[in-house]
Design a protein around this motif. Structure first.
Motif, PDB file in Angstrom:
ATOM      1  N   THR A 190     -51.247  23.175 -37.420  1.00 30.43           N
ATOM      2  CA  THR A 190     -51.033  21.807 -37.904  1.00 30.43           C
ATOM      3  C   THR A 190     -51.054  20.802 -36.751  1.00 30.43           C
ATOM      4  O   THR A 190     -50.077  20.103 -36.476  1.00 30.43           O
ATOM      5  CB  THR A 190     -49.714  21.708 -38.695  1.00 30.43           C
ATOM      6  N   ASP A 191     -52.209  20.723 -36.100  1.00 35.31           N
ATOM      7  CA  ASP A 191     -52.357  19.771 -34.997  1.00 35.31           C
ATOM      8  C   ASP A 191     -52.305  18.334 -35.498  1.00 35.31           C
ATOM      9  O   ASP A 191     -51.857  17.421 -34.781  1.00 35.31           O
ATOM     10  CB  ASP A 191     -53.638  20.026 -34.205  1.00 35.31           C
ATOM     11  N   ASP A 192     -52.719  18.108 -36.748  1.00 34.76           N
ATOM     12  CA  ASP A 192     -52.609  16.764 -37.320  1.00 34.76           C
ATOM     13  C   ASP A 192     -51.149  16.345 -37.469  1.00 34.76           C
ATOM     14  O   ASP A 192     -50.774  15.203 -37.193  1.00 34.76           O
ATOM     15  CB  ASP A 192     -53.323  16.690 -38.671  1.00 34.76           C
ATOM     16  N   GLU A 193     -50.303  17.284 -37.887  1.00 35.39           N
ATOM     17  CA  GLU A 193     -48.867  17.008 -38.011  1.00 35.39           C
ATOM     18  C   GLU A 193     -48.284  16.596 -36.664  1.00 35.39           C
ATOM     19  O   GLU A 193     -47.521  15.627 -36.567  1.00 35.39           O
ATOM     20  CB  GLU A 193     -48.141  18.241 -38.541  1.00 35.39           C
ATOM     21  N   LYS A 194     -48.611  17.348 -35.617  1.00 33.45           N
ATOM     22  CA  LYS A 194     -48.031  17.061 -34.308  1.00 33.45           C
ATOM     23  C   LYS A 194     -48.531  15.723 -33.757  1.00 33.45           C
ATOM     24  O   LYS A 194     -47.801  15.020 -33.051  1.00 33.45           O
ATOM     25  CB  LYS A 194     -48.331  18.208 -33.330  1.00 33.45           C
ATOM     26  N   TYR A 195     -49.768  15.375 -34.064  1.00 33.97           N
ATOM     27  CA  TYR A 195     -50.261  14.055 -33.666  1.00 33.97           C
ATOM     28  C   TYR A 195     -49.467  12.952 -34.361  1.00 33.97           C
ATOM     29  O   TYR A 195     -49.138  11.923 -33.747  1.00 33.97           O
ATOM     30  CB  TYR A 195     -51.744  13.932 -34.016  1.00 33.97           C
ATOM     31  N   LEU A 196     -49.121  13.170 -35.635  1.00 33.33           N
ATOM     32  CA  LEU A 196     -48.390  12.157 -36.398  1.00 33.33           C
ATOM     33  C   LEU A 196     -46.932  12.028 -35.961  1.00 33.33           C
ATOM     34  O   LEU A 196     -46.355  10.946 -36.001  1.00 33.33           O
ATOM     35  CB  LEU A 196     -48.443  12.502 -37.892  1.00 33.33           C
ATOM     36  N   TRP A 197     -46.315  13.146 -35.554  1.00 29.65           N
ATOM     37  CA  TRP A 197     -44.880  13.137 -35.246  1.00 29.65           C
ATOM     38  C   TRP A 197     -44.584  12.997 -33.755  1.00 29.65           C
ATOM     39  O   TRP A 197     -43.512  12.542 -33.385  1.00 29.65           O
ATOM     40  CB  TRP A 197     -44.221  14.419 -35.766  1.00 29.65           C
ATOM     41  N   LYS A 198     -45.515  13.420 -32.905  1.00 31.09           N
ATOM     42  CA  LYS A 198     -45.263  13.433 -31.461  1.00 31.09           C
ATOM     43  C   LYS A 198     -46.114  12.391 -30.743  1.00 31.09           C
ATOM     44  O   LYS A 198     -47.075  11.857 -31.290  1.00 31.09           O
ATOM     45  CB  LYS A 198     -45.590  14.829 -30.895  1.00 31.09           C
ATOM     46  N   ASP A 199     -45.760  12.147 -29.505  1.00 24.82           N
ATOM     47  CA  ASP A 199     -46.518  11.210 -28.675  1.00 24.82           C
ATOM     48  C   ASP A 199     -47.680  11.959 -28.022  1.00 24.82           C
ATOM     49  O   ASP A 199     -47.682  12.234 -26.823  1.00 24.82           O
ATOM     50  CB  ASP A 199     -45.600  10.584 -27.616  1.00 24.82           C
ATOM     51  N   LEU A 200     -48.673  12.294 -28.835  1.00 24.25           N
ATOM     52  CA  LEU A 200     -49.834  13.050 -28.383  1.00 24.25           C
ATOM     53  C   LEU A 200     -51.107  12.331 -28.803  1.00 24.25           C
ATOM     54  O   LEU A 200     -51.132  11.626 -29.808  1.00 24.25           O
ATOM     55  CB  LEU A 200     -49.850  14.461 -29.005  1.00 24.25           C
ATOM     56  N   THR A 201     -52.181  12.546 -28.039  1.00 25.67           N
ATOM     57  CA  THR A 201     -53.496  12.105 -28.490  1.00 25.67           C
ATOM     58  C   THR A 201     -54.068  13.189 -29.398  1.00 25.67           C
ATOM     59  O   THR A 201     -53.592  14.336 -29.412  1.00 25.67           O
ATOM     60  CB  THR A 201     -54.447  11.894 -27.303  1.00 25.67           C
ATOM     61  N   LEU A 202     -55.106  12.842 -30.140  1.00 21.22           N
ATOM     62  CA  LEU A 202     -55.760  13.838 -30.996  1.00 21.22           C
ATOM     63  C   LEU A 202     -56.321  14.986 -30.162  1.00 21.22           C
ATOM     64  O   LEU A 202     -56.225  16.155 -30.563  1.00 21.22           O
ATOM     65  CB  LEU A 202     -56.871  13.176 -31.815  1.00 21.22           C
ATOM     66  N   ASP A 203     -56.894  14.672 -29.018  1.00 17.35           N
ATOM     67  CA  ASP A 203     -57.458  15.719 -28.153  1.00 17.35           C
ATOM     68  C   ASP A 203     -56.365  16.647 -27.632  1.00 17.35           C
ATOM     69  O   ASP A 203     -56.566  17.868 -27.544  1.00 17.35           O
ATOM     70  CB  ASP A 203     -58.216  15.090 -26.977  1.00 17.35           C
ATOM     71  N   GLN A 204     -55.222  16.084 -27.276  1.00 14.02           N
ATOM     72  CA  GLN A 204     -54.108  16.921 -26.814  1.00 14.02           C
ATOM     73  C   GLN A 204     -53.624  17.847 -27.925  1.00 14.02           C
ATOM     74  O   GLN A 204     -53.402  19.040 -27.693  1.00 14.02           O
ATOM     75  CB  GLN A 204     -52.948  16.043 -26.333  1.00 14.02           C
ATOM     76  N   ALA A 205     -53.456  17.305 -29.120  1.00 14.83           N
ATOM     77  CA  ALA A 205     -52.973  18.112 -30.237  1.00 14.83           C
ATOM     78  C   ALA A 205     -53.931  19.256 -30.536  1.00 14.83           C
ATOM     79  O   ALA A 205     -53.503  20.401 -30.744  1.00 14.83           O
ATOM     80  CB  ALA A 205     -52.792  17.231 -31.473  1.00 14.83           C
ATOM     81  N   TYR A 206     -55.220  18.972 -30.534  1.00 15.24           N
ATOM     82  CA  TYR A 206     -56.208  20.023 -30.794  1.00 15.24           C
ATOM     83  C   TYR A 206     -56.220  21.042 -29.640  1.00 15.24           C
ATOM     84  O   TYR A 206     -56.321  22.251 -29.870  1.00 15.24           O
ATOM     85  CB  TYR A 206     -57.600  19.425 -30.982  1.00 15.24           C
ATOM     86  N   GLY A 207     -56.100  20.547 -28.407  1.00 18.56           N
ATOM     87  CA  GLY A 207     -56.066  21.457 -27.256  1.00 18.56           C
ATOM     88  C   GLY A 207     -54.884  22.409 -27.321  1.00 18.56           C
ATOM     89  O   GLY A 207     -55.013  23.607 -27.018  1.00 18.56           O
ATOM     90  N   TYR A 208     -53.715  21.909 -27.735  1.00 17.69           N
ATOM     91  CA  TYR A 208     -52.547  22.766 -27.906  1.00 17.69           C
ATOM     92  C   TYR A 208     -52.798  23.807 -29.003  1.00 17.69           C
ATOM     93  O   TYR A 208     -52.355  24.964 -28.895  1.00 17.69           O
ATOM     94  CB  TYR A 208     -51.310  21.941 -28.264  1.00 17.69           C
ATOM     95  N   ALA A 209     -53.498  23.409 -30.060  1.00 19.44           N
ATOM     96  CA  ALA A 209     -53.807  24.345 -31.146  1.00 19.44           C
ATOM     97  C   ALA A 209     -54.634  25.509 -30.633  1.00 19.44           C
ATOM     98  O   ALA A 209     -54.369  26.676 -30.966  1.00 19.44           O
ATOM     99  CB  ALA A 209     -54.541  23.626 -32.277  1.00 19.44           C
ATOM    100  N   VAL A 210     -55.619  25.224 -29.810  1.00 18.00           N
ATOM    101  CA  VAL A 210     -56.475  26.281 -29.257  1.00 18.00           C
ATOM    102  C   VAL A 210     -55.677  27.190 -28.326  1.00 18.00           C
ATOM    103  O   VAL A 210     -55.791  28.423 -28.382  1.00 18.00           O
ATOM    104  CB  VAL A 210     -57.684  25.668 -28.522  1.00 18.00           C
ATOM    105  N   GLU A 211     -54.850  26.596 -27.462  1.00 21.80           N
ATOM    106  CA  GLU A 211     -54.054  27.403 -26.537  1.00 21.80           C
ATOM    107  C   GLU A 211     -53.034  28.259 -27.288  1.00 21.80           C
ATOM    108  O   GLU A 211     -52.823  29.428 -26.962  1.00 21.80           O
ATOM    109  CB  GLU A 211     -53.347  26.502 -25.521  1.00 21.80           C
ATOM    110  N   ASN A 212     -52.384  27.678 -28.288  1.00 21.25           N
ATOM    111  CA  ASN A 212     -51.427  28.450 -29.096  1.00 21.25           C
ATOM    112  C   ASN A 212     -52.122  29.554 -29.863  1.00 21.25           C
ATOM    113  O   ASN A 212     -51.562  30.633 -30.089  1.00 21.25           O
ATOM    114  CB  ASN A 212     -50.676  27.533 -30.059  1.00 21.25           C
ATOM    115  N   ALA A 213     -53.359  29.305 -30.294  1.00 28.19           N
ATOM    116  CA  ALA A 213     -54.121  30.340 -31.009  1.00 28.19           C
ATOM    117  C   ALA A 213     -54.316  31.575 -30.129  1.00 28.19           C
ATOM    118  O   ALA A 213     -54.319  32.708 -30.637  1.00 28.19           O
ATOM    119  CB  ALA A 213     -55.466  29.779 -31.455  1.00 28.19           C
ATOM    120  N   LYS A 214     -54.454  31.379 -28.832  1.00 29.00           N
ATOM    121  CA  LYS A 214     -54.605  32.526 -27.925  1.00 29.00           C
ATOM    122  C   LYS A 214     -53.362  33.402 -27.939  1.00 29.00           C
ATOM    123  O   LYS A 214     -53.456  34.640 -27.948  1.00 29.00           O
ATOM    124  CB  LYS A 214     -54.901  32.034 -26.499  1.00 29.00           C
ATOM    125  N   ASP A 215     -52.177  32.769 -27.946  1.00 31.18           N
ATOM    126  CA  ASP A 215     -50.937  33.549 -28.026  1.00 31.18           C
ATOM    127  C   ASP A 215     -50.813  34.256 -29.371  1.00 31.18           C
ATOM    128  O   ASP A 215     -50.308  35.379 -29.456  1.00 31.18           O
ATOM    129  CB  ASP A 215     -49.726  32.640 -27.804  1.00 31.18           C
TER     130      ASP A 215
END
Length: 465
Positions: A190-215
């Motif tokens: 839910t990178d869209d959720e984190k963009y809406l609730w946190k102080d993140l850019t869309l690129d940051q939120a998507y980047g976190y999604a990819v990194e978390n997917a690795k874990d």
């Protein structure tokens, strides 16, 4: 999805300062009253969707049925998707939470039925009550025993690059479910959720999604049966997914989401519409590449109990749009190192064991920060014993030590005083260090190409094709 262990310490509001003019006893009374008032205001907002105002009655009461978070009485636990509050060092009272949420307890009869269905010992999370509550699990077992299909759905809100041990709990259990039932799985990022609730850019939120997917992939999921997707990426490419989002949105009013999630008039419309996006993966025709046009395949969702409000809403909507209600398995919260009353935070590296921590960091964190249920002195501990109910090292062992007999012996030895706090922490360190090191080694093998394959919409392989 998948947010665990978020139990903040109740504290007095900023601006209240104890002075020499106020006795310690009086200050404790003021502090207690302030905490109760804070809980009442939080409960009022959850029930009405509005901030409390003196001498002003609520105009929009929360809806009933399966919707709506129940208001808690002063001093009781409070749980919603973003905040968990408790005043008990033991953590949340889960029996009371079952009653408030209207779910069913995972009792020994259900555990025995799962064991008969899969032909093997249930996961330690079931045996130890870590997954403690459910909705319609018996229906899922009926389907499995009658060779009818179901699928798994869980998720992760990628708010930072590094995940901690608590984040692994739903994925460890979901992998076991996938293995023993041999069913397909969808994992929503839910990178869209984190963009809406946190102080993140869309690129940051998507980047976190990819990194978390690795874990997540490092937990060992079968690539032939697992689809991981980013909301930001998938919803733009799947008309079927978006159609279901719109169907859900049409059947939930603003007043209802205010009552369920505590939204206010000042919240963005993105936040208000997001619950429909988290609900959509509960319906099989959101994934035509996996299930073709079938809309009748039931979904089973393993998640932390704080995510239940999303799916109470989903279960209420499902029959009105012609879909089966999703079933759920709820887990307890993973405690912070400082105790079940405190909150794990990405900004506080000492609040949890992160999956990037070295063996030395794990040892130092456990020794320095793990809340102890031991006595003040060795002599007192030998005489009176320790309290496993509040000891974080023992709590962590209930999550990660597989051997039931050894865990029970540790409990007896610590309770009797034969085992000291330092000894208990040493045992935990010896369990966690190889666990994290092995995870790190598996994650190293997860390349960008592997992530891309997991996140590519495609046909999955399963027995009920």
């Amino acid at each position: 999805m998948g947010r665990l262990g978020r139990v903040p310490l109740l504290c007095c509001p900023a601006g209240l300062v104890a002075t020499s003019a106020v006795s310690a006893a009086a200050w404790e009374e003021i502090d207690s009253a302030t905490q109760k008032l804070s809980l009442l205001k939080t409960s009022y907002k959850a029930a009405t969707g509005e901030d409390y105002k003196a001498d002003c009655s609520p105009e929009n009461p929360a809806p009933g049925d399966e919707r709506g978070l129940d208001a808690t009485e002063a001093g009781e636990d409070f749980v919603d998707p973003w905040m968990v509050q408790t005043s008990s060092a033991k953590g949340v009272d889960y029996d009371k939470l079952i009653v408030r949420f209207g779910s069913s307890k995972i009792d020994q009869e259900l555990i025995n039925r799962i064991e008969r269905a899969i032909g093997q010992k249930p996961h330690r999370f079931l045996r130890r009550g870590i997954f403690f509550s459910h909705r319609d699990m018996n229906q899922v077992l009926d389907a499995y025993e009658n060779k009818k299909p179901f699928y798994l759905y869980t998720g992760r809100g990628p708010s930072s690059e590094a995940m901690h041990l608590g984040h692994l709990i739903p994925f460890i259990f979901t992998k076991w479910l996938q293995d023993v039932f041999n069913v397909p799985l969808v994992i929503q990022m839910t990178d869209d959720e984190k963009y809406l609730w946190k102080d993140l850019t869309l690129d940051q939120a998507y980047g976190y999604a990819v990194e978390n997917a690795k874990d997540i992939i490092a937990c060992g999921f079968d690539i032939k049966k697992t689809f991981i997707f980013s909301d930001l990426e998938y919803m733009g490419s799947s008309s079927d997914f978006y159609r279901n989002v719109v169907k859900i949105q049409k059947h939930v009013t603003f007043n209802q989401v205010k009552g369920i999630f505590g939204f206010t008039d000042s919240d963005s419309i993105g936040k208000i519409s997001f619950p429909a996006i988290q609900a959509a993966p509960s319906f099989s025709n959101s994934f035509p590449q996996i299930f073709r046009d079938r809309a009748d395949i039931q979904c089973l969702i393993p998640c932390a109990i704080d995510q239940d409000p999303y799916f109470r809403m989903t279960r209420d909507v499902a029959p009105r749009i012609g879909y089966p209600k999703p079933a759920l398995l709820h887990s307890t919260f993973f405690p912070a190192l400082q105790g079940a009353q405190t909150k794990m935070s990405a900004s506080d590296p000492n609040s949890s064991i992160f999956l990037t921590d070295s063996a030395k960091q794990i040892k130092n964190k456990v020794n320095k920060h793990a809340f102890s249920g031991g006595r003040d002195t060795v002599e007192e501990h030998r005489q009176f014993g320790g309290n496993c109910d509040v000891d974080v090292s023992f709590m962590y062992l209930t999550f990660f030590l597989e051997d039931d007999d050894r865990l029970e012996q540790i409990r007896k030895d610590y309770t009797s005083g034969a085992l000291l706090t330092g000894d208990l922490k040493k045992i935990l360190i010896e369990v966690l260090q190889p666990l994290v090191a092995e995870h790190q080694a598996r994650r190293q093998e997860v390349t960008d190409e592997v992530v891309k394959e997991f996140m590519s919409p495609r046909k999955l392989f399963y027995d009920f094709q």
